[in-house]
Design an enzyme around this catalytic site. Structure first.
Site, short mmCIF file in Angstrom:
data_model
loop_
_atom_site.label_atom_id
_atom_site.label_comp_id
_atom_site.label_asym_id
_atom_site.label_seq_id
_atom_site.Cartn_x
_atom_site.Cartn_y
_atom_site.Cartn_z
CE LYS A 127 -19.02 -9.66 -28.68
NZ LYS A 127 -19.26 -8.29 -28.83
CE LYS A 210 -15.72 -6.21 -32.92
NZ LYS A 210 -16.67 -5.33 -32.22
CE LYS A 213 -15.67 -1.72 -25.10
NZ LYS A 213 -16.75 -2.44 -25.83
#
Ligand code: AQP
Length: 348
Positions: A127, A210, A213
């Protein structure tokens, strides 16, 4: 450990089977969240567990969230939980920031967790990307707050997708270090529950990534609010290879995109991968994709319809979350109080 009338757990007692899990309102719900987490949340609600499900808004703000979007996404996520079958009568449904003991225990556990443990977290590396120095301190400390989310309920089981496995191992390490440092047997060793055919749903555009959202490409995911035409179009355009489907799971080994679509089909239909391949082995994607799209629309349309209906009455959603927070605090207040007492805080 001193015994007081407020003892929440007698020494040596076993922990009550209790499930906690959460989802970040950092965007709209995806098919990955639904198959990897929510479907299992619903089934555990009807098993022998007390169940607590959470919109983890404090986790969402570890990366920038527009305030109006965060409010909308939190209510829509609550609507998604309820529309998928989580009943506010059977489960405690909460928004994380409305139960302050999560953040309070989060601080204590941040003082237990070690920097080296956090630095090993692959999700932080993914991230934060190349610019880790510019990531928020909250993003780095996220797993300690996640441990607190779980341990502030003495939760014994946490249903999650595979990406959360490392964070749950860390939760056990933090609980074990707390118990060891203070010479108590206070926090449980929580079990991850990672089950089903789609514990890791991949992007429709890239079988090595993956489904997320926050992926900038909307075509990479199926949103729970997508209409039938959008779902069919995204599946039709999903990346695949030119070969027909194999008749056994072994034939999917080096075909990540094909495997992803078969896994999604299996999870939606409550079938095993072998059963899906027994029925569709030999089919070209030109045939399999429309069958998958029909199945996805069949399963998701009732959920998105119910989400839209619930979102017409946001005050009712807020009422459910306020009630959930009151129920949750009956569990978290004595556990936090006891934690403070163990640590040596005066006046708690
Ligand atoms: N693609 C996925 N396949 C299976 N399970 C998944 N989960 C998320 N994506 C998949 C599971 O959903 C639960 C909640 O996840 P989260 O929203 O709190 O965090 P996340 O894993 O970071 O989800 P996203 O969609 O990737 O969010 P962003 O893009 O905002 O970071 C977890 O149990 C997770 O395993």
């Amino acid at each position: 450990m001193s015994e007081t009338p407020n003892d929440v757990r007698a020494a040596g007692a076993t922990f009550k089977p209790r499930v906690f899990s959460g989802i970040k309102p950092s965007g709209g719900l995806t098919l990955g969240n639904y198959l990897g987490a929510i479907k299992r949340f619903v089934s555990m609600q009807d098993e022998a567990f007390e169940t607590i499900y959470c919109m983890v808004d404090l986790h969402a703000i570890t990366v920038w969230q527009d305030p109006a979007a965060l409010r909308h996404n939190t209510r829509e996520l609550a609507a998604g939980f309820i529309a998928s079958g989580i009943s506010p009568e059977k489960s405690i449904l909460i928004n994380q920031s409305q139960v302050p003991e999560h953040a309070q225990l989060g601080w204590i556990l941040s003082c237990i967790a070690r920097m080296g443990w956090m630095q090993r977290m692959t999700q932080f590396k993914d991230k934060a990307g190349k610019n880790a120095q510019n990531a928020s301190l909250g993003l780095f400390g996220y797993p300690a707050l996640m441990a607190a989310d779980i341990l502030v309920y003495h939760a014994t089981h946490v249903p999650v997708g595979e990406d959360q496995k490392q964070h749950l191992e860390l939760t056990r390490d933090i609980a074990a270090k707390f118990n060891h440092d203070y010479g108590v047997d206070f926090f449980p060793m929580t079990e991850p529950v990672i089950e089903g055919a789609a514990t890791r749903v991949m992007s429709l555009r890239d079988g090595s990534k993956k489904m997320s959202k926050s992926d900038p490409s909307d075509a990479s995911r199926i949103n729970m609010t997508d209409d039938a035409d959008t779902i069919a179009k995204k599946i039709r355009k999903a990346k695949t290879d030119p070969d027909a489907l194999p008749s056994e799971a072994k034939g999917l080994e080096s075909r990540p995109e094909a495997r992803n679509l078969v896994n999604i089909y299996a999870a939606l239909a409550d079938m095993s991968v072998d059963q899906v391949l027994a029925a569709h082995g030999g089919a070209q994607f030109g045939t399999f994709k429309p069958a998958l799209a029909d199945l996805a629309v069949d399963k998701l349309a009732p959920i998105s319809g119910e989400m839209a209906r619930l979102m017409d009455d946001p005050a009712e959603i807020d009422r459910i979350l306020a009630h959930g927070a009151t129920q949750a605090r009956e569990i978290t207040t004595p556990i936090l109080k006891k934690t403070y007492e163990i640590v040596g805080m005066v006046g708690n």
